[in-house]
Write an enzyme that holds these catalytic residues in place. Structure first.
Site, PDB file in Angstrom:
ATOM      1  N   HIS A 184     105.387 -68.793  27.311  1.00 57.08           N
ATOM      2  CA  HIS A 184     105.821 -68.763  25.912  1.00 57.08           C
ATOM      3  C   HIS A 184     106.077 -70.188  25.404  1.00 57.08           C
ATOM      4  O   HIS A 184     105.753 -70.525  24.269  1.00 57.08           O
ATOM      5  CB  HIS A 184     107.142 -67.995  25.772  1.00 57.08           C
ATOM      6  CG  HIS A 184     107.089 -66.553  26.170  1.00 57.08           C
ATOM      7  ND1 HIS A 184     107.740 -66.066  27.281  1.00 57.08           N
ATOM      8  CD2 HIS A 184     106.477 -65.482  25.604  1.00 57.08           C
ATOM      9  CE1 HIS A 184     107.544 -64.766  27.378  1.00 57.08           C
ATOM     10  NE2 HIS A 184     106.769 -64.378  26.384  1.00 57.08           N
ATOM     11  N   GLN A 192     105.150 -50.554  20.559  1.00 52.93           N
ATOM     12  CA  GLN A 192     104.041 -50.890  21.457  1.00 52.93           C
ATOM     13  C   GLN A 192     104.275 -50.445  22.891  1.00 52.93           C
ATOM     14  O   GLN A 192     103.452 -50.705  23.752  1.00 52.93           O
ATOM     15  CB  GLN A 192     103.704 -52.377  21.376  1.00 52.93           C
ATOM     16  CG  GLN A 192     104.671 -53.297  22.076  1.00 52.93           C
ATOM     17  CD  GLN A 192     104.296 -54.748  21.811  1.00 52.93           C
ATOM     18  OE1 GLN A 192     104.330 -55.224  20.686  1.00 52.93           O
ATOM     19  NE2 GLN A 192     103.922 -55.466  22.855  1.00 52.93           N
ATOM     20  N   GLY A 195      98.883 -65.908  23.278  1.00 53.40           N
ATOM     21  CA  GLY A 195      98.346 -66.270  24.577  1.00 53.40           C
ATOM     22  C   GLY A 195      97.077 -65.510  24.925  1.00 53.40           C
ATOM     23  O   GLY A 195      96.946 -64.317  24.624  1.00 53.40           O
ATOM     24  N   ASP A 198      97.080 -62.100  27.066  1.00 50.67           N
ATOM     25  CA  ASP A 198      96.904 -60.764  26.481  1.00 50.67           C
ATOM     26  C   ASP A 198      95.625 -60.798  25.657  1.00 50.67           C
ATOM     27  O   ASP A 198      95.634 -60.845  24.432  1.00 50.67           O
ATOM     28  CB  ASP A 198      98.142 -60.406  25.648  1.00 50.67           C
ATOM     29  CG  ASP A 198      99.383 -60.360  26.511  1.00 50.67           C
ATOM     30  OD1 ASP A 198      99.521 -59.415  27.283  1.00 50.67           O
ATOM     31  OD2 ASP A 198     100.187 -61.317  26.465  1.00 50.67           O
ATOM     32  N   SER A 209     106.903 -61.844  31.590  1.00 53.41           N
ATOM     33  CA  SER A 209     108.319 -61.423  31.667  1.00 53.41           C
ATOM     34  C   SER A 209     108.475 -60.306  32.682  1.00 53.41           C
ATOM     35  O   SER A 209     109.518 -60.175  33.316  1.00 53.41           O
ATOM     36  CB  SER A 209     108.799 -60.964  30.301  1.00 53.41           C
ATOM     37  OG  SER A 209     108.514 -61.949  29.325  1.00 53.41           O
ATOM     38  N   ARG A 210     107.441 -59.513  32.855  1.00 55.17           N
ATOM     39  CA  ARG A 210     107.520 -58.386  33.795  1.00 55.17           C
ATOM     40  C   ARG A 210     107.559 -58.847  35.256  1.00 55.17           C
ATOM     41  O   ARG A 210     107.967 -58.073  36.121  1.00 55.17           O
ATOM     42  CB  ARG A 210     106.353 -57.421  33.580  1.00 55.17           C
ATOM     43  CG  ARG A 210     106.451 -56.635  32.287  1.00 55.17           C
ATOM     44  CD  ARG A 210     105.370 -55.574  32.191  1.00 55.17           C
ATOM     45  NE  ARG A 210     105.556 -54.737  31.017  1.00 55.17           N
ATOM     46  CZ  ARG A 210     105.108 -55.016  29.799  1.00 55.17           C
ATOM     47  NH1 ARG A 210     104.436 -56.134  29.584  1.00 55.17           N
ATOM     48  NH2 ARG A 210     105.332 -54.198  28.793  1.00 55.17           N
TER      49      ARG A 210
END
Ligand code: AMP
Length: 289
Positions: free
Chosen positions: A37, A61, A147, A150, A186-187
């Site tokens: 990020h 989402q 980004g 994705d 983040s996951r």
């Protein structure tokens, strides 16, 4: 850095700075910020007079309620990271603010949601586009940074921005990876040590495929790359395929000239991860920026 919660206050902030001729760069996120990020924030910092980052965990989402419930929230740490990178405003709307007077629209995604993540996450991309439209409505950025991590989201936003003539310029940014190749996400925070050790298998499979360029029949090459994932007991492959880099339509044979994009999704333990890699006839292609 200013913290702005009310959407109307965000719109006023933008109008004030726009009035002085400042360009506005925008980085929409769901928080739990990492280097992936922050690279977007720094790029915006270089290219725009003012930088806004938003953190909004968009319920529209998430098709899996468990995924939404488990999504990491670390607003204080995020705020410190953004301060350090000289972000000018952090937009922290709540659901009521974003969805006030709002009825979700159905967008024509040009069929770009017909493959890969689309069928596996029904409604996901409509949810993304609806919320990006809301965020753009309040932030009114000149440039918005997304980004390549994705890849399908990026392709869909580029399509919608073109089709609807959104004034915002969508700026793609290369994927940031750990040293072992795992794309930052983040996951990843939810992976236990064994799963974390297994997770680079997604990138390993993509590399294996990309490094062979366009040699040999595509399906045989894909099977070899899929075998890389099948050998990892903690990983469960959902898809690994090759697509046209613009339409993301799946390809069955190598094109006459490149490039193509390989897309992968796999579960590692309880965490669903995605990644992609662009490559040409001679192997991986340098990142786009
Ligand atoms: P998210 O918070 O996951 O919704 O991501 C916010 C933005 O950061 C999206 O445009 C993502 O594509 C981008 N992003 C997330 N991870 C990475 C990464 N590893 N490298 C580059 N961009 C990323």
């Amino acid at each position: 850095m200013e913290i702005i919660r009310a959407p109307e206050a965000m719109a006023e902030w933008t109008a004030k700075h726009r009035g002085t001729g400042a360009s506005i760069g925008f980085v929409p996120t769901m928080g739990a910020l990492h280097e992936g990020h922050l690279v977007l924030v720094r790029r915006a910092r270089k290219e725009c007079a003012k930088v806004v980052c938003s953190i909004f965990v968009n319920p529209l989402q998430f098709n899996d309620p468990q995924d939404l419930a488990n999504y990491p929230v670390r607003t204080e740490a995020d705020r410190a990271l953004l301060e350090a990178d000289r972000c000018d405003a952090l937009f922290l709307p709540d659901k009521a603010g974003i969805f006030n007077d709002f009825a979700p629209r159905h967008y024509d995604l040009g069929g770009l949601d017909g493959h890969w993540e689309g069928p596996l996450r029904p409604g996901h991309f409509q949810g993304v586009v609806n919320v990006v439209e809301r965020l753009f409505f309040y932030v009114r950025p000149d440039r918005a940074y997304f980004g390549e991590k994705d890849r399908q989201q990026l392709a869909i936003l580029q399509h919608v921005a073109r089709a609807l003539r959104w004034p915002e310029r969508i700026v793609p940014c290369p994927t940031v990876r750990e040293n072992d190749g795992l794309a930052l996400s983040s996951r990843n925070l939810r992976l236990n040590p064994a799963e974390r050790a297994a997770a680079p298998v997604l990138y390993a499979a993509l590399r294996r495929l990309a490094e062979g360029g366009f040699a040999g029949p595509m399906e045989a090459r894909l099977e070899q790359a899929r075998a890389t994932v099948h050998r990892e007991p903690l990983a469960q492959l959902e898809y690994l395929g090759v697509a046209d880099p613009v339409s993301l339509a799946p390809l069955k044979d190598w094109p006459v000239s490149g490039p193509v994009v390989a897309l992968i999704a796999a579960r590692v333990g309880p965490v669903r991860l995605i990644d992609n890699l662009t490559f040409g006839p001679d192997g991986p292609v340098e990142p786009s920026a």
